[in-house]
Design a protein around this motif. Structure first.
Motif, mmCIF file in Angstrom:
data_model
loop_
_atom_site.group_PDB
_atom_site.id
_atom_site.type_symbol
_atom_site.label_atom_id
_atom_site.label_comp_id
_atom_site.label_asym_id
_atom_site.label_seq_id
_atom_site.Cartn_x
_atom_site.Cartn_y
_atom_site.Cartn_z
ATOM 1 N N PRO A 168 -0.272 -2.664 9.488
ATOM 2 C CA PRO A 168 -0.806 -2.067 8.266
ATOM 3 C C PRO A 168 -2.254 -2.468 8.016
ATOM 4 N N PHE A 169 -2.976 -1.606 7.337
ATOM 5 C CA PHE A 169 -4.335 -1.889 6.848
ATOM 6 C C PHE A 169 -5.252 -2.482 7.924
ATOM 7 N N VAL A 170 -5.378 -1.733 9.038
ATOM 8 C CA VAL A 170 -6.320 -2.148 10.082
ATOM 9 C C VAL A 170 -7.513 -1.194 10.200
ATOM 10 N N GLY A 185 0.838 -1.200 0.000
ATOM 11 C CA GLY A 185 0.000 0.000 0.000
ATOM 12 C C GLY A 185 0.870 1.246 0.000
ATOM 13 N N GLU A 186 0.268 2.369 0.393
ATOM 14 C CA GLU A 186 1.003 3.640 0.346
ATOM 15 C C GLU A 186 1.755 3.903 1.658
ATOM 16 N N GLY A 187 0.998 4.002 2.738
ATOM 17 C CA GLY A 187 1.627 4.299 4.023
ATOM 18 C C GLY A 187 0.587 4.209 5.119
ATOM 19 N N PRO A 188 1.035 4.103 6.367
ATOM 20 C CA PRO A 188 0.101 3.957 7.487
ATOM 21 C C PRO A 188 -0.796 5.181 7.659
ATOM 22 N N PHE A 248 -6.681 -0.622 -7.845
ATOM 23 C CA PHE A 248 -7.078 0.622 -7.175
ATOM 24 C C PHE A 248 -6.784 0.499 -5.680
ATOM 25 N N HIS A 249 -6.448 1.643 -5.064
ATOM 26 C CA HIS A 249 -6.241 1.631 -3.616
ATOM 27 C C HIS A 249 -7.602 1.421 -2.923
ATOM 28 N N PRO A 250 -7.657 0.627 -1.844
ATOM 29 C CA PRO A 250 -8.927 0.413 -1.139
ATOM 30 C C PRO A 250 -9.612 1.708 -0.694
ATOM 31 N N GLN A 270 -5.028 4.697 12.377
ATOM 32 C CA GLN A 270 -5.181 3.435 13.116
ATOM 33 C C GLN A 270 -3.912 2.583 13.026
ATOM 34 N N GLU A 271 -3.282 2.633 11.868
ATOM 35 C CA GLU A 271 -2.057 1.856 11.662
ATOM 36 C C GLU A 271 -0.934 2.410 12.538
ATOM 37 N N ASP A 272 -0.873 3.752 12.622
ATOM 38 C CA ASP A 272 0.139 4.413 13.452
ATOM 39 C C ASP A 272 -0.051 4.037 14.928
ATOM 40 N N THR A 279 2.290 -4.914 3.442
ATOM 41 C CA THR A 279 3.163 -3.841 3.910
ATOM 42 C C THR A 279 2.868 -2.566 3.128
ATOM 43 N N ASN A 280 3.705 -1.559 3.281
ATOM 44 C CA ASN A 280 3.500 -0.259 2.633
ATOM 45 C C ASN A 280 4.806 0.277 2.060
ATOM 46 N N ILE A 281 4.664 1.272 1.186
ATOM 47 C CA ILE A 281 5.839 1.975 0.639
ATOM 48 C C ILE A 281 6.590 2.693 1.759
HETATM 49 N N1 URA Z 1 -3.604 2.864 3.537
HETATM 50 C C1 URA Z 1 -2.433 2.333 3.140
HETATM 51 O O1 URA Z 1 -1.977 2.551 2.025
HETATM 52 N N2 URA Z 1 -1.805 1.543 4.002
HETATM 53 C C2 URA Z 1 -2.259 1.263 5.202
HETATM 54 O O2 URA Z 1 -1.599 0.517 5.922
HETATM 55 C C3 URA Z 1 -3.482 1.824 5.593
HETATM 56 C C4 URA Z 1 -4.138 2.632 4.748
#
Ligand code: URA
Length: 192
Positions: A57-59, A44-47, A158-160, A50-52, A84-86
């Protein structure tokens, strides 16, 4: 970047990283989650917030959407994938990570991929495609087509978060298209 003998060792080093300014505002480094032996890695892109907070990731809402679309093609997010993320630290206010930040963080991702050795990488959204493959075309143009490089098959989707903003399941809409893209991934996974 030094190479690590295991993901466990990489994780230990990554949570201490201060290679870019995001390290000053993060609560937790979000390294990754899932099955380290899985054939699929999702980037994905980044936290987000909620992820932070959780360090995973992706919670948050986008994560729930990711789980839903994966489950719709019978891919188990935690058993069949490593996620994971970039960038591993949250950009303040969920802004896009800068090129300095993605470049500073890339050695972690490269090393994760070296250790995980996936057969398939799902790139979620244009930041993942641009930063990881250097492809600048809009995600709407390149999603759904396999890109093969160094014996890994990449599937841009596509990004979620985009699917959260476009919830229609109607034929031809982003969610339906993502379902088509992930059916291709499932078929490839079945052939491994
Ligand atoms: N969006 C992202 O790209 N990554 C995550 O972990 C959460 C949301």
């Amino acid at each position: 970047m030094k190479s690590y003998s295991s993901l466990k060792n990489l994780n230990k080093a990554c949570i201490k990283c201060n290679s870019c300014g995001l390290s000053k505002t993060r609560k937790n480094v979000v390294v990754g989650k899932g099955n380290e032996a899985a054939h699929i890695v999702i980037i994905g892109e980044g936290p987000g917030e909620q992820e932070d907070i959780t360090g995973l990731p992706f919670v948050g809402r986008a994560g729930k959407m990711l789980d839903t679309v994966l489950s719709s093609v019978d891919i188990d997010p935690l058993k069949d994938c490593y996620i994971t993320n970039i960038v591993k630290c949250r950009p303040p206010n969920n802004r896009k990570p800068s090129s300095n930040e993605t470049e500073a963080c890339m050695p972690w991702l490269t090393e994760q991929i070296n250790l995980l050795r996936p057969k398939i990488i799902i790139l979620a959204g244009s930041t993942a495609v641009q930063s990881f493959l250097g492809i600048k075309e809009p995600i709407s143009k390149i999603r759904g087509q396999w890109i093969e490089k160094d014996n890994i098959k990449y599937m841009p989707i596509f990004h979620p978060s985009y699917l959260l903003r476009n919830p229609s399941k109607e034929k031809g809409k982003p969610k339906w298209l993502t379902w088509q893209d992930l059916q291709k991934v499932k078929k490839e996974l079945n052939s491994i």
